[in-house]
Design an enzyme around this catalytic site. Structure first.
Site, short mmCIF file in Angstrom:
data_model
loop_
_atom_site.label_atom_id
_atom_site.label_comp_id
_atom_site.label_asym_id
_atom_site.label_seq_id
_atom_site.Cartn_x
_atom_site.Cartn_y
_atom_site.Cartn_z
CB SER A 42 3.59 -9.46 8.47
OG SER A 42 3.12 -8.62 9.47
CG ASP A 84 3.44 -7.92 13.47
OD1 ASP A 84 4.40 -7.36 14.04
OD2 ASP A 84 3.13 -7.69 12.29
CG ASP A 114 6.80 -8.01 10.09
OD1 ASP A 114 5.82 -7.88 10.87
OD2 ASP A 114 6.89 -7.39 9.02
NE ARG A 174 -11.43 -1.42 3.23
CZ ARG A 174 -10.58 -2.43 3.42
NH1 ARG A 174 -10.79 -3.33 4.38
NH2 ARG A 174 -9.53 -2.57 2.65
N PRO A 175 -14.87 -3.25 -0.18
CG PRO A 175 -14.11 -2.75 -2.34
CD PRO A 175 -14.77 -2.13 -1.14
N GLY A 189 -9.39 -6.43 -0.48
CA GLY A 189 -8.37 -6.23 -1.50
C GLY A 189 -7.90 -7.52 -2.14
CB THR A 190 -6.81 -10.52 -0.93
OG1 THR A 190 -7.58 -10.65 0.29
CG2 THR A 190 -5.62 -9.62 -0.67
NE ARG A 217 -11.42 -7.60 4.50
CZ ARG A 217 -11.28 -8.87 4.79
NH1 ARG A 217 -12.05 -9.42 5.72
NH2 ARG A 217 -10.39 -9.63 4.18
#
Length: 560
Positions: free
Chosen positions: A65, A278, A280, A500-501, A503-504, A509
């Site tokens: 992407s 973007d 893709d 919010r946490p 994801g990676t 954030r």
């Protein structure tokens, strides 16, 4: 047993790097391309099992992407063109991280047992790839995985991600959704677009010109292929077309959204419309500069507002009673939510971040418009909605106005790729709406004014200490943090903030918006400080933002 021996034999050509652990997320697997050969082979295995389970064609798209060119990734596509179901995301992670030979075969057998898969079933897998130099070899690894378990493949070669989603849906609906070819895709969308703009009475040649940033990726290539199908009804001027620049480097939708400026090297004239895809081609954002040279971004929120307003007007004109909603995430600008709810009187539903959550929520309505702020989104029509619209176009007793509105709705359905967000499809829809309504991009932008906002991130020792509820808009833990955020928000006019946490990575954030940029910056800093103090912040304490702070990559709304 032969299949399992073949899996062991073929997997030796796609060895797993020792110690590498990957997680299948909303966007599938994504990392540096050199670490992905074994993953691609194993996703070929999984797609074959999924095909046998569903007795349908499954898609595998090789792409990363909007990531840098040296990265790559893979997305698995379910029978109706949607993202693969969550249970199978877990299987994907298990397969990717299984050690060689026996552990891999055990993981495959476990999936077969848990899903009660009949291995004598035929399997069909469609494979596509983007323009990265690594994509050719990685897509071959996918094909090897499919054939190792006796599946049949169709290699579409270079396609956008949404095009492969479209092909899978066409195949599994036996052509009802469309013809599963690239030419069929172009014909369906472009013919619907041409029918729509027949209703544009005052569209001048100047207004037909659109400048498109192809992110030096697959979208640019496919726009060139599509041009002949438009019959000169839209003049597309492609830049960042891949001839010289690097994929996603200082260009594309993510760059424009994050940096809040056009790609370098392009002069943005005040009387022109611009948009960026973007890498893709599943995201799109629009922009322009005003007469004073100021940059204006029209992101996913603005796109959702334009489309939903157009659809609501057509439903009213047609006299159709269909329930319509706009699905957003907490990152949607507060002004857009207020406009949609209070001015347009539309249902607005908020979901967790991640396009799969928005897609599922949109399926609860006759018409569901969903867009993330980053420009990834589409419109879903229920079977009931499509049937009612079709019936009205054929109703001999209906008024001319209502039949005309129904025909416009039907053409709108055909220009939309309902399987997933699609830059090309969304672009054609936006251009058609602007033409029909006789709107300039400036008039579209003035529908509402965005509230100033800021996003920051705070490094923490363990992001899991942050637990959220209410579509990630409120925190449950750590104790007391939400009360502190609520009190800080009260100090700012039109203030709103949530955390919010990631994801990676171990970061939290922070998003804030308020009446002025200075106030939004101040609120974002204050909330960041509270997170640092109460959620195990590491490193330096967050520092206040300067009043003249420019929009930098780590402090603006990104891809979420």
């Amino acid at each position: 047993m032969d299949h399992f021996q073949e899996v062991i034999k073929q997997s030796t050509h796609h060895p797993k790097p020792p110690g590498l652990v990957l997680q299948y997320g909303t966007a599938g697997f994504r990392t540096n391309a050199k670490h992905l050969n074994h993953v691609m082979f194993r996703m070929g295995l999984m797609a074959t099992l999924r095909s046998k389970k569903t007795q349908a064609t499954i898609g595998v798209m090789v792409t990363a992407s909007h990531n840098p060119e040296e990265d790559n990734g893979v997305k698995v596509i379910d029978p109706m063109g949607e993202m693969v179901t969550q249970t199978w995301e877990c299987y994907a992670t298990r397969l990717a991280n299984a050690e060689e030979d026996t552990d891999l075969v055990t993981a495959v057998k476990d999936i077969i047992q848990k899903e009660n898969i009949d291995m004598s079933q035929k399997a069909s897998v469609f494979v596509g790839k983007d323009t990265r130099s690594s994509s050719a070899a990685l897509s071959q690894a996918v094909l090897s995985g499919v054939t190792a378990l006796g599946g049949l493949t169709k290699d579409y070669g270079l396609v956008t991600t949404p095009q492969l989603h479209y092909m899978v849906c066409c195949q599994n609906t036996h052509g009802k959704y469309g013809e599963p070819t690239i030419e069929g895709y172009y014909r369906k969308l472009c013919q619907a677009f041409i029918q729509l703009i027949k209703n544009a009475s005052s569209w001048t040649d100047d207004q037909k010109q659109l400048w498109v940033d192809g992110a030096n990726g697959i979208g640019a290539l496919k726009l060139r292929e599509m041009e002949s199908h438009l019959n000169n009804k839209l003049q597309i001027c492609v830049f960042n077309d891949g001839n010289t620049g690097k994929l996603n480097h200082q260009c594309g939708a993510d760059f424009v959204k994050v940096q809040q400026k056009p790609p370098p090297g392009i002069t943005v004239n005040p009387d022109q419309r611009y948009c960026s895809f973007d890498g893709d081609a599943d995201r799109i954002v629009y922009y322009y500069t005003d007469s004073k040279g100021r940059f204006h971004l029209l992101d996913g929120d603005k796109i959702a507002t334009l489309i939903s307003t157009f659809l609501k007007e057509l439903l009213t004109q047609a006299g159709l009673d269909l329930n319509m909603a706009v699905v957003q995430t907490a990152y949607a600008n507060g002004s857009s939510t207020v406009y949609l709810e209070e001015t347009m009187k539309l249902i607005v539903k908020c979901t967790k971040t991640g396009v799969k959550h928005l897609h599922h929520a949109a399926q609860d309505f006759d018409i569901g418009v969903y867009f993330e702020a980053n420009g990834h989104g589409t419109v879903l029509f229920s079977k009931t909605a499509e049937e009612k619209i079709q019936q009205l176009t054929e109703d001999l007793n209906a008024s001319d106005d209502s039949k005309k509105a129904a025909q416009l709705l039907q053409n709108t359905i055909n220009v939309i790729n309902q399987t997933v967000g699609d830059s090309i499809s969304d672009m054609l829809l936006i251009e058609a709406i602007l033409a029909i309504k006789g709107m300039t991009v400036q008039q579209w932008d003035s529908i509402y004014s965005d509230l100033p906002n800021r996003q920051l991130k705070v490094k923490v020792s363990d992001r899991r200490v942050i637990e959220t509820i209410d579509a990630e808009r409120r925190t449950m833990s750590p104790a007391g943090l939400q009360k502190v955020i609520d009190n800080l928000v009260k100090k700012h006019k039109q203030g709103r903030s949530f955390v919010r946490p990631s994801g990676t990575e171990d970061v939290v954030r922070v998003y804030a918006e308020a009446e002025t940029q200075e106030s939004a910056d101040s609120l974002a800093h204050e909330v960041s400080l509270a997170v640092y103090q109460r959620a195990g912040g590491v490193g330096e304490e967050p520092k206040p933002l300067h009043k003249t702070h420019n929009c930098l990559q780590d402090t603006c709304i990104s891809s979420h």
